[in-house]
Scaffold this motif. Structure first.
Motif, PDB file in Angstrom:
ATOM      1  N   THR A 161     -12.017 -11.372  -5.343  1.00 14.98           N
ATOM      2  CA  THR A 161     -11.509 -12.419  -4.449  1.00 14.98           C
ATOM      3  C   THR A 161     -10.364 -13.220  -5.075  1.00 14.98           C
ATOM      4  N   SER A 162     -10.266 -13.200  -6.380  1.00 16.71           N
ATOM      5  CA  SER A 162      -9.140 -13.900  -7.016  1.00 16.71           C
ATOM      6  C   SER A 162      -7.848 -13.101  -6.873  1.00 16.71           C
ATOM      7  N   LYS A 163      -7.965 -11.833  -6.453  1.00 16.97           N
ATOM      8  CA  LYS A 163      -6.795 -10.968  -6.310  1.00 16.97           C
ATOM      9  C   LYS A 163      -6.476 -10.705  -4.832  1.00 16.97           C
ATOM     10  N   VAL A 164      -7.531 -10.459  -4.066  1.00 15.45           N
ATOM     11  CA  VAL A 164      -7.358 -10.170  -2.639  1.00 15.45           C
ATOM     12  C   VAL A 164      -8.408 -10.945  -1.859  1.00 15.45           C
ATOM     13  N   LEU A 165      -8.071 -11.333  -0.631  1.00 17.98           N
ATOM     14  CA  LEU A 165      -9.022 -12.074   0.203  1.00 17.98           C
ATOM     15  C   LEU A 165      -9.040 -11.529   1.627  1.00 17.98           C
ATOM     16  N   PHE A 166      -7.846 -11.364   2.194  1.00 20.43           N
ATOM     17  CA  PHE A 166      -7.764 -10.962   3.595  1.00 20.43           C
ATOM     18  C   PHE A 166      -7.420  -9.486   3.730  1.00 20.43           C
ATOM     19  N   LYS A 167      -7.754  -8.955   4.867  1.00 25.56           N
ATOM     20  CA  LYS A 167      -7.369  -7.585   5.183  1.00 25.56           C
ATOM     21  C   LYS A 167      -5.850  -7.470   5.122  1.00 25.56           C
ATOM     22  N   GLY A 168      -5.376  -6.358   4.568  1.00 24.70           N
ATOM     23  CA  GLY A 168      -3.937  -6.169   4.387  1.00 24.70           C
ATOM     24  C   GLY A 168      -3.457  -6.620   3.027  1.00 24.70           C
ATOM     25  N   GLU A 169      -4.344  -7.260   2.233  1.00 23.36           N
ATOM     26  CA  GLU A 169      -4.005  -7.623   0.851  1.00 23.36           C
ATOM     27  C   GLU A 169      -4.651  -6.593  -0.083  1.00 23.36           C
ATOM     28  N   TYR A 170      -3.845  -6.116  -1.029  1.00 25.80           N
ATOM     29  CA  TYR A 170      -4.295  -4.991  -1.871  1.00 25.80           C
ATOM     30  C   TYR A 170      -4.154  -5.323  -3.360  1.00 25.80           C
ATOM     31  N   PHE A 171      -5.094  -4.758  -4.127  1.00 21.44           N
ATOM     32  CA  PHE A 171      -5.024  -4.874  -5.593  1.00 21.44           C
ATOM     33  C   PHE A 171      -5.371  -3.497  -6.186  1.00 21.44           C
ATOM     34  N   ARG A 172      -4.482  -3.022  -7.065  1.00 21.56           N
ATOM     35  CA  ARG A 172      -4.685  -1.681  -7.628  1.00 21.56           C
ATOM     36  C   ARG A 172      -5.597  -1.728  -8.862  1.00 21.56           C
ATOM     37  N   ILE A 173      -6.628  -0.913  -8.820  1.00 26.86           N
ATOM     38  CA  ILE A 173      -7.540  -0.766  -9.952  1.00 26.86           C
ATOM     39  C   ILE A 173      -7.044   0.337 -10.890  1.00 26.86           C
ATOM     40  N   SER A 174      -6.632   1.456 -10.316  1.00 24.39           N
ATOM     41  CA  SER A 174      -6.138   2.573 -11.122  1.00 24.39           C
ATOM     42  C   SER A 174      -5.166   3.407 -10.312  1.00 24.39           C
ATOM     43  N   TYR A 175      -4.368   4.178 -11.028  1.00 25.78           N
ATOM     44  CA  TYR A 175      -3.386   5.051 -10.383  1.00 25.78           C
ATOM     45  C   TYR A 175      -3.962   6.464 -10.226  1.00 25.78           C
ATOM     46  N   PRO A 176      -3.449   7.195  -9.264  1.00 26.70           N
ATOM     47  CA  PRO A 176      -3.876   8.593  -9.137  1.00 26.70           C
ATOM     48  C   PRO A 176      -3.493   9.382 -10.397  1.00 26.70           C
ATOM     49  N   LYS A 177      -4.343  10.346 -10.730  1.00 27.97           N
ATOM     50  CA  LYS A 177      -4.062  11.196 -11.890  1.00 27.97           C
ATOM     51  C   LYS A 177      -4.269  12.649 -11.501  1.00 27.97           C
ATOM     52  N   ASP A 178      -3.330  13.484 -11.951  1.00 27.39           N
ATOM     53  CA  ASP A 178      -3.439  14.913 -11.688  1.00 27.39           C
ATOM     54  C   ASP A 178      -4.542  15.536 -12.539  1.00 27.39           C
ATOM     55  N   GLY A 179      -5.079  16.641 -12.065  1.00 31.65           N
ATOM     56  CA  GLY A 179      -6.037  17.415 -12.848  1.00 31.65           C
ATOM     57  C   GLY A 179      -5.331  18.574 -13.532  1.00 31.65           C
ATOM     58  N   TYR A 180      -6.065  19.278 -14.391  1.00 30.32           N
ATOM     59  CA  TYR A 180      -5.433  20.342 -15.180  1.00 30.32           C
ATOM     60  C   TYR A 180      -6.393  21.499 -15.408  1.00 30.32           C
TER      61      TYR A 180
END
Length: 488
Positions: free
Chosen positions: A414-433
């Motif tokens: 809640t300190s990062k996002v509160l309302f719908k349409g507000e986003y906070f990134r936890i991690s980025y996509p990563k390719d597999g191998y």
């Protein structure tokens, strides 16, 4: 008899075996020779040929019974006047045996009886040729060894040996991995053995001509089975491997170091198989492990013991470079940053372990250590015939399917996002191998062999983006955090 009793018993199995064989063969040879001089009359009592002499007694023409009586009488008379003096010039000790210490073997007649059946004394595998030269055998003359005539004399001589002989002392390795020099190797000490065969030969030689025998102990040096030089050859550094913990959290860094510390000073003996999980114990707070990031169900999350897999991976790679056989190893579901693809070693309680076996004939010593930036392992053992290296090869890249947007229903962000349409990134996509790992064997600088040891597939990872869950009030726009949602 004057001598000092000693409680300590020493092992002289090899020498005693030789002397036991020598005594048996003496009896056998005597029986064979006497048998060669016997002729049959109409009874079972054999007559000895002319020229048959035993220990200087002429038994020519005697029956077996007559020879028995004469031999026993002669040996008893010899015992009454017998005197054996043994001197040790290295310690100025002397031991004296006389008739009071001796008893004539009442079974001396078996020499004659055995001559009736040579095969009962000499088995098919017995070779007496090496012993013939040790006895005075001219024509029909033979001399029976003193220790067969006088029973108990072997035990008395053995007690002397127990008193004067010195056991060799093997060198020992004291492994103290946290010291600057991790190995303290003690000196070996040579042993001192009486040359027992020479002693018996000297006594027998004088026994042929005299009842007053004076002999002196002579010694041979016995080298210990394990010398300091040998132990030094077992403590060469054969491999080292490190991984980085500089960017790890405090809990994770703690867990890596704690798990590795369980192997600090560990000795892996020849043919010994070890389980990593068994050594480090359960991954619990009771065992000192802390919460940290782990991979669970294909995602990074919090859990007790996060970082233990980095410890197992560090050990795994050090063992590969040491030529140790790996019996069980598992990959992570996702790539890890601290090891090349195909060279990680994931462990999990009850399901996944790292197991390995020392297939060499030498012990392996493991030292672990760390600083604020890295954890390391040194492996010591006998110098390897080859050096080992590893190689990781990426075969294919498996594209990620983009971000996964999850609502912050538990209000964790809640300190990062509160309302719908507000986003906070936890991690980025990563390719597999898809990757392969190889173990390379070198002789000097020349690559001798390259073996495929792993073929692994690491699944791609979706990015994690959190979205607020509250409805926007009228007239208010969501805060733009700059997060761009990535789609496949």
């Amino acid at each position: 008899m004057k001598k000092t009793s000693v409680a300590t018993k020493t092992s002289k199995q090899k020498t005693n075996k030789v002397l036991a064989i020598l005594t048996l063969c003496t009896i056998a040879i005597t029986a064979i020779i006497i048998g060669q001089f016997l002729v049959l009359d109409n009874t079972t009592n054999k007559i000895l040929h002319d020229g048959t002499v035993i220990n200087g007694l002429n038994l020519s023409g005697m029956s077996k019974d007559e020879a028995k009586v004469m031999l026993l009488s002669n040996f008893q008379e010899k015992a009454s006047d017998f005197e054996l003096n043994i001197k040790d010039s290295t310690s100025d000790k002397n031991w004296k045996f006389d008739g009071d210490d001796l008893k004539v073997n009442s079974d001396i007649h078996t020499i004659l009886e055995a001559s009736q059946d040579e095969d009962s004394l000499l088995g098919k595998e017995t070779d007496t040729s090496d012993f013939l030269a040790q006895f005075n055998k001219k024509g029909g003359s033979i001399n029976v060894s003193f220790n067969y005539i006088f029973t108990g004399l072997d035990e008395k001589i053995e007690s002397i040996l127990n008193e004067v002989e010195i056991e060799p002392v093997n060198s020992k390795i004291n492994f103290t991995p946290d010291n600057k020099n991790p190995f303290d190797i003690t000196e070996s000490v040579n042993g001192k053995r009486v040359n027992k065969q020479k002693l018996y030969n000297d006594i027998n030689e004088q026994f042929l001509t005299s009842n007053k025998i004076n002999v002196e102990l002579s010694y041979t040096e016995e080298i210990p089975a394990i010398t300091k030089e040998y132990n030094e050859s077992l403590t060469k550094k054969i491999a080292t491997f490190s991984t980085n913990v500089a960017d790890s959290t405090g809990g994770r860094k703690h867990n890596v170091k704690l798990a590795l510390s369980k192997f600090n000073g560990f000795v892996l003996n020849p043919n010994e198989t070890v389980s990593f999980n068994t050594i480090i114990g359960e991954h619990t707070t009771q065992n000192g492990y802390k919460p940290a990031t782990i991979i669970y169900n294909g995602e990074f999350t919090e859990g007790i013991g996060g970082g233990i897999c980095q410890a197992s991976t560090t050990l795994y790679n050090a063992l590969l470079l040491s030529g140790v056989r790996i019996d069980e190893v598992h990959k992570h579901s996702l790539p890890v940053r601290y090891a090349p693809l195909g060279l990680d070693a994931m462990v999990a309680e009850y399901t996944s372990d790292l197991k390995f076996t020392n297939t060499s004939e030498y012990p392996i010593y493991i030292k672990t250590y760390s600083d604020k930036n890295s954890v390391s392992i040194d492996v010591f053992s006998h110098e390897l015939d080859y050096t080992y290296k590893t190689r990781s090869e990426t075969i294919d890249t498996i594209k990620s399917s983009g971000d996964k947007v999850i609502p912050d229903t538990d209000r964790k962000y809640t300190s990062k996002v509160l309302f719908k349409g507000e986003y906070f990134r936890i991690s980025y996509p990563k390719d597999g191998y898809e990757a392969k790992a190889y173990l390379q064997k070198y002789l000097g600088d020349k690559l001798i062999e390259e073996t495929l040891i792993r073929h692994e597939i690491y699944q791609p990872q979706r990015g994690i983006v959190v979205e607020g869950v509250e409805e926007l009030p009228a007239g208010i726009s969501p805060i733009d955090s700059g997060v761009k949602i990535m789609y496949e």
